[in-house]
Write a protein that holds these residues in place. Structure first.
Motif, PDB file in Angstrom:
ATOM      1  N   GLY A  65       0.809  -1.204   0.000  1.00 16.92           N
ATOM      2  CA  GLY A  65       0.000   0.000   0.000  1.00 16.92           C
ATOM      3  C   GLY A  65       0.847   1.261   0.000  1.00 16.92           C
ATOM      4  O   GLY A  65       1.910   1.314   0.617  1.00 16.92           O
ATOM      5  N   ARG A  66       0.350   2.277  -0.677  1.00 15.20           N
ATOM      6  CA  ARG A  66       1.008   3.590  -0.665  1.00 15.20           C
ATOM      7  C   ARG A  66       0.259   4.573   0.222  1.00 15.20           C
ATOM      8  O   ARG A  66       0.681   5.711   0.398  1.00 15.20           O
ATOM      9  CB  ARG A  66       1.088   4.134  -2.101  1.00 15.20           C
ATOM     10  N   SER A  67      -0.875   4.125   0.764  1.00 19.50           N
ATOM     11  CA  SER A  67      -1.691   4.945   1.651  1.00 19.50           C
ATOM     12  C   SER A  67      -2.056   4.114   2.883  1.00 19.50           C
ATOM     13  O   SER A  67      -2.131   2.887   2.807  1.00 19.50           O
ATOM     14  CB  SER A  67      -2.983   5.382   0.942  1.00 19.50           C
ATOM     15  N   PRO A  68      -2.307   4.768   4.021  1.00 16.32           N
ATOM     16  CA  PRO A  68      -2.741   4.015   5.199  1.00 16.32           C
ATOM     17  C   PRO A  68      -4.117   3.410   4.994  1.00 16.32           C
ATOM     18  O   PRO A  68      -4.939   3.932   4.239  1.00 16.32           O
ATOM     19  CB  PRO A  68      -2.752   5.068   6.310  1.00 16.32           C
ATOM     20  N   VAL A  69      -4.369   2.288   5.652  1.00 18.48           N
ATOM     21  CA  VAL A  69      -5.656   1.591   5.578  1.00 18.48           C
ATOM     22  C   VAL A  69      -6.250   1.551   6.980  1.00 18.48           C
ATOM     23  O   VAL A  69      -5.600   1.084   7.923  1.00 18.48           O
ATOM     24  CB  VAL A  69      -5.479   0.159   5.030  1.00 18.48           C
ATOM     25  N   ARG A  70      -7.479   2.040   7.115  1.00 17.35           N
ATOM     26  CA  ARG A  70      -8.165   2.026   8.400  1.00 17.35           C
ATOM     27  C   ARG A  70      -9.160   0.884   8.456  1.00 17.35           C
ATOM     28  O   ARG A  70     -10.050   0.767   7.609  1.00 17.35           O
ATOM     29  CB  ARG A  70      -8.910   3.346   8.629  1.00 17.35           C
ATOM     30  N   ILE A  71      -8.987   0.018   9.455  1.00 21.94           N
ATOM     31  CA  ILE A  71      -9.920  -1.076   9.717  1.00 21.94           C
ATOM     32  C   ILE A  71     -10.607  -0.756  11.042  1.00 21.94           C
ATOM     33  O   ILE A  71      -9.961  -0.614  12.074  1.00 21.94           O
ATOM     34  CB  ILE A  71      -9.195  -2.423   9.762  1.00 21.94           C
ATOM     35  N   ASP A  72     -11.932  -0.606  11.003  1.00 16.81           N
ATOM     36  CA  ASP A  72     -12.664  -0.105  12.162  1.00 16.81           C
ATOM     37  C   ASP A  72     -13.157  -1.199  13.095  1.00 16.81           C
ATOM     38  O   ASP A  72     -13.687  -0.897  14.164  1.00 16.81           O
ATOM     39  CB  ASP A  72     -13.843   0.755  11.691  1.00 16.81           C
ATOM     40  N   GLY A  73     -12.993  -2.445  12.709  1.00 16.62           N
ATOM     41  CA  GLY A  73     -13.377  -3.541  13.578  1.00 16.62           C
ATOM     42  C   GLY A  73     -12.989  -4.865  12.959  1.00 16.62           C
ATOM     43  O   GLY A  73     -12.913  -4.990  11.724  1.00 16.62           O
ATOM     44  N   ALA A  74     -12.734  -5.856  13.811  1.00 18.26           N
ATOM     45  CA  ALA A  74     -12.362  -7.183  13.328  1.00 18.26           C
ATOM     46  C   ALA A  74     -12.859  -8.218  14.326  1.00 18.26           C
ATOM     47  O   ALA A  74     -12.800  -8.005  15.541  1.00 18.26           O
ATOM     48  CB  ALA A  74     -10.850  -7.293  13.158  1.00 18.26           C
ATOM     49  N   HIS A  75     -13.376  -9.346  13.798  1.00 15.81           N
ATOM     50  CA  HIS A  75     -13.857 -10.442  14.632  1.00 15.81           C
ATOM     51  C   HIS A  75     -13.275 -11.759  14.130  1.00 15.81           C
ATOM     52  O   HIS A  75     -12.979 -11.909  12.933  1.00 15.81           O
ATOM     53  CB  HIS A  75     -15.384 -10.528  14.602  1.00 15.81           C
ATOM     54  N   LEU A  76     -13.167 -12.706  15.041  1.00 18.44           N
ATOM     55  CA  LEU A  76     -12.701 -14.063  14.738  1.00 18.44           C
ATOM     56  C   LEU A  76     -13.706 -15.048  15.307  1.00 18.44           C
ATOM     57  O   LEU A  76     -14.158 -14.900  16.447  1.00 18.44           O
ATOM     58  CB  LEU A  76     -11.332 -14.296  15.373  1.00 18.44           C
ATOM     59  N   ALA A  77     -14.067 -16.066  14.508  1.00 16.42           N
ATOM     60  CA  ALA A  77     -14.997 -17.102  14.976  1.00 16.42           C
ATOM     61  C   ALA A  77     -14.744 -18.391  14.218  1.00 16.42           C
ATOM     62  O   ALA A  77     -14.070 -18.391  13.178  1.00 16.42           O
ATOM     63  CB  ALA A  77     -16.446 -16.652  14.774  1.00 16.42           C
ATOM     64  N   ARG A  78     -15.306 -19.480  14.732  1.00 14.45           N
ATOM     65  CA  ARG A  78     -15.293 -20.717  13.961  1.00 14.45           C
ATOM     66  C   ARG A  78     -16.298 -20.590  12.823  1.00 14.45           C
ATOM     67  O   ARG A  78     -17.393 -20.040  12.988  1.00 14.45           O
ATOM     68  CB  ARG A  78     -15.641 -21.914  14.842  1.00 14.45           C
ATOM     69  N   SER A  79     -15.919 -21.111  11.666  1.00 12.91           N
ATOM     70  CA  SER A  79     -16.817 -21.074  10.515  1.00 12.91           C
ATOM     71  C   SER A  79     -17.874 -22.162  10.640  1.00 12.91           C
ATOM     72  O   SER A  79     -17.598 -23.270  11.119  1.00 12.91           O
ATOM     73  CB  SER A  79     -16.018 -21.280   9.224  1.00 12.91           C
ATOM     74  N   ALA A  80     -19.085 -21.832  10.184  1.00 11.44           N
ATOM     75  CA  ALA A  80     -20.162 -22.822  10.116  1.00 11.44           C
ATOM     76  C   ALA A  80     -20.487 -23.151   8.666  1.00 11.44           C
ATOM     77  O   ALA A  80     -21.538 -23.715   8.378  1.00 11.44           O
ATOM     78  CB  ALA A  80     -21.406 -22.299  10.840  1.00 11.44           C
ATOM     79  N   GLY A  81     -19.571 -22.794   7.757  1.00 15.05           N
ATOM     80  CA  GLY A  81     -19.781 -23.052   6.337  1.00 15.05           C
ATOM     81  C   GLY A  81     -20.278 -21.818   5.627  1.00 15.05           C
ATOM     82  O   GLY A  81     -21.106 -21.065   6.157  1.00 15.05           O
ATOM     83  N   GLY A  82     -19.768 -21.597   4.409  1.00 12.26           N
ATOM     84  CA  GLY A  82     -20.160 -20.417   3.654  1.00 12.26           C
ATOM     85  C   GLY A  82     -19.831 -19.152   4.422  1.00 12.26           C
ATOM     86  O   GLY A  82     -18.734 -19.000   4.972  1.00 12.26           O
ATOM     87  N   ALA A  83     -20.806 -18.232   4.480  1.00  9.73           N
ATOM     88  CA  ALA A  83     -20.600 -16.975   5.196  1.00  9.73           C
ATOM     89  C   ALA A  83     -21.032 -17.056   6.653  1.00  9.73           C
ATOM     90  O   ALA A  83     -21.050 -16.040   7.352  1.00  9.73           O
ATOM     91  CB  ALA A  83     -21.366 -15.858   4.492  1.00  9.73           C
ATOM     92  N   ALA A  84     -21.385 -18.246   7.144  1.00  9.41           N
ATOM     93  CA  ALA A  84     -21.926 -18.392   8.499  1.00  9.41           C
ATOM     94  C   ALA A  84     -20.819 -18.671   9.518  1.00  9.41           C
ATOM     95  O   ALA A  84     -19.762 -19.235   9.187  1.00  9.41           O
ATOM     96  CB  ALA A  84     -22.957 -19.515   8.545  1.00  9.41           C
ATOM     97  N   ILE A  85     -21.082 -18.276  10.778  1.00  7.40           N
ATOM     98  CA  ILE A  85     -20.164 -18.547  11.866  1.00  7.40           C
ATOM     99  C   ILE A  85     -20.899 -19.244  13.008  1.00  7.40           C
ATOM    100  O   ILE A  85     -22.134 -19.232  13.072  1.00  7.40           O
ATOM    101  CB  ILE A  85     -19.512 -17.257  12.411  1.00  7.40           C
ATOM    102  N   VAL A  86     -20.130 -19.866  13.903  1.00  6.83           N
ATOM    103  CA  VAL A  86     -20.683 -20.417  15.134  1.00  6.83           C
ATOM    104  C   VAL A  86     -20.734 -19.271  16.139  1.00  6.83           C
ATOM    105  O   VAL A  86     -19.691 -18.816  16.636  1.00  6.83           O
ATOM    106  CB  VAL A  86     -19.818 -21.576  15.657  1.00  6.83           C
ATOM    107  N   ALA A  87     -21.919 -18.759  16.430  1.00  8.06           N
ATOM    108  CA  ALA A  87     -22.066 -17.527  17.198  1.00  8.06           C
ATOM    109  C   ALA A  87     -21.376 -17.589  18.556  1.00  8.06           C
ATOM    110  O   ALA A  87     -20.780 -16.606  19.014  1.00  8.06           O
ATOM    111  CB  ALA A  87     -23.553 -17.200  17.370  1.00  8.06           C
ATOM    112  N   ALA A  88     -21.428 -18.730  19.218  1.00  5.69           N
ATOM    113  CA  ALA A  88     -20.857 -18.848  20.561  1.00  5.69           C
ATOM    114  C   ALA A  88     -19.344 -18.701  20.576  1.00  5.69           C
ATOM    115  O   ALA A  88     -18.747 -18.501  21.644  1.00  5.69           O
ATOM    116  CB  ALA A  88     -21.246 -20.194  21.167  1.00  5.69           C
ATOM    117  N   THR A  89     -18.708 -18.799  19.396  1.00  7.31           N
ATOM    118  CA  THR A  89     -17.246 -18.704  19.335  1.00  7.31           C
ATOM    119  C   THR A  89     -16.768 -17.348  18.848  1.00  7.31           C
ATOM    120  O   THR A  89     -15.571 -17.150  18.665  1.00  7.31           O
ATOM    121  CB  THR A  89     -16.679 -19.789  18.401  1.00  7.31           C
TER     122      THR A  89
END
Length: 421
Positions: A76-100
């Motif tokens: 990158g030649r410019s700064p990148v701002r990331i306003d939030g990030a989460h990690l979870a176990r995948s439940a397949g496709g775009a789904a996650i295991v909510a409790a994780t």
């Protein structure tokens, strides 16, 4: 300088309260590359990310007791701002295991700005994970984001949804744009704390390693198969393949010597690098990729391999050299069909392979050429191992490549010093 860079990276990864830096190993990786210009023969567009959540699913090789991620803005030649990030176990496709679902922080903050050319590590998450487990990493961007650094082909779909949906159990009707599918955005590594790990292996390669020809969504690249085999031995294996990568020149990614510090030596616990590079150095000249480039020579390629091995040995890393696979008739039905392969290019490939087998430059050699070549036509891939484009192995070929590697020799003796030259 290489040793200092790797040592500093290991100290950062150790963090306060960790017993030893070597307890952290890479469980997954996607090598950053620069987004190429509009004049390049392949498209690399990325949709606007303003007020967007992006969810990326990865399959880790080795398990551990705690997790953290690395985000990269390497090109990158410019700064990148990331306003939030989460990690979870995948439940397949775009789904996650909510409790994780875990909110990620960076130095205690929920968001982070990545400076040009830099990377950032998340704080540690106390989340036990198993080998071959799928994890979902979600990023939210509130404003416009300059995407100048990415990984082009991840062989897994990325999911985009307008608005902030970091903890959403699934993305309802996510946008699967052609530009976003399989592209890795800013996510470069998943690291796990694995006290029993014996070390890490990095596979440095091109599209054959990156997985072109492997089934989408199924983790059937040859480093995936190798990671699954090695995890039971306490060995982490990660994929540092870049489609279009070359040993000596930049193209769809930086040349090998330009990226080896970041992609190999900066990885915690690395013991061995497997090198499968050179096909594009031989094949690209005279194609639409490099129409005016002079033909490659044996002398230039072998000098490049020797430099790569010298850098690795100076950093205490073993090198396994892989012979170059056959590619007669490569890319039929494309603009490259008449120029990518020639008898002269194949003759050079064979000479390079003889040198890899016999020069003694590498600590060990894996002979993918003999494994994958058609017995009736050694210049061509075996049909049962071919993905269909006569260049990239399919799933069966990838599995055979992984099975050809002796796990006992993968990282060498646990307490022996690597051989130096």
């Amino acid at each position: 300088m290489n040793r200092l860079f790797a040592a500093l990276a290991a100290l950062v990864l150790a963090g306060p309260g960790n017993a030893a830096a070597t307890e952290w190993v890479p469980a997954w990786s996607a090598s950053p590359q620069a987004v190429w210009g509009e004049s390049f023969v392949l498209s690399a567009g990325v949709p606007s990310l303003a007020d967007c959540s992006v969810r990326q699913v990865v399959r880790i090789g080795i398990g551990g007791t705690r997790v953290r991620i690395r985000l990269s803005n390497a090109f990158g030649r410019s700064p990148v701002r990331i306003d939030g990030a989460h990690l979870a176990r995948s439940a397949g496709g775009a789904a996650i295991v909510a409790a994780t679902d875990h909110e990620l922080s960076f130095g205690g903050e929920g968001g982070v700005t990545i400076a040009p050319g830099a990377s950032v590590l998340s704080d540690v998450v106390a989340m036990p994970v198993g080998a071959a487990e799928d994890l979902a990493i979600s990023l939210y961007f509130s404003g416009a984001v300059p995407v100048e650094s990415f990984h082009w082909d991840g062989r897994r779909s990325g999911y985009l949804l307008r608005g902030e949906h970091l903890s959403a159990v699934t993305f309802t009707t996510p946008e699967l744009t052609p530009e976003l599918i399989s592209v890795r955005l800013f996510l470069s590594d998943v690291l796990v704390e694995a006290p029993a790990a014996r070390g890490a292996v990095v596979v440095l390669g091109d599209s054959i390693t990156d997985g072109a020809g492997a089934t989408m969504e199924e983790e059937r690249r040859w480093p995936d198969y190798l990671a699954a085999r090695a995890a039971s031995r306490g060995i982490a294996v990660i994929n540092a393949g870049i489609s279009g990568a070359r040993l000596l020149s930049d193209g769809m990614g930086a040349n090998a010597l330009a990226r080896i510090d970041r992609d190999v030596f900066a990885q915690p616990g690395v013991r061995t690098v497997i090198v499968l590079l050179g096909i594009n150095d031989i094949a690209w000249p005279g194609t639409p990729f490099a129409p005016d480039e002079p033909a490659m020579t044996l002398e230039r390629l072998t000098a490049g391999y020797r430099q790569l091995v010298a850098h690795a040995h100076a950093n205490g890393v073993r090198v396994i050299g892989a012979t170059l696979t056959p590619f007669a008739g490569a890319l039929p039905g494309t603009p490259f069909a008449t120029s990518y392969f020639s008898a002269d290019k194949d003759a050079l490939r064979r000479r390079v392979n003889v040198w890899i087998r016999t020069s003694g430059t590498f600590d060990a050699v894996v002979d993918f050429d003999r494994l994958l070549s058609d017995p009736t036509d050694p210049a061509a891939l075996r049909r049962d191992y071919d993905s269909g484009d006569r260049l990239h192995p399919g799933d069966a070929g990838n599995a055979a490549m992984a099975d050809a590697i002796d796990l006992k020799a993968l990282i060498g003796p646990d307490k022996a010093e690597p051989r130096r030259r």
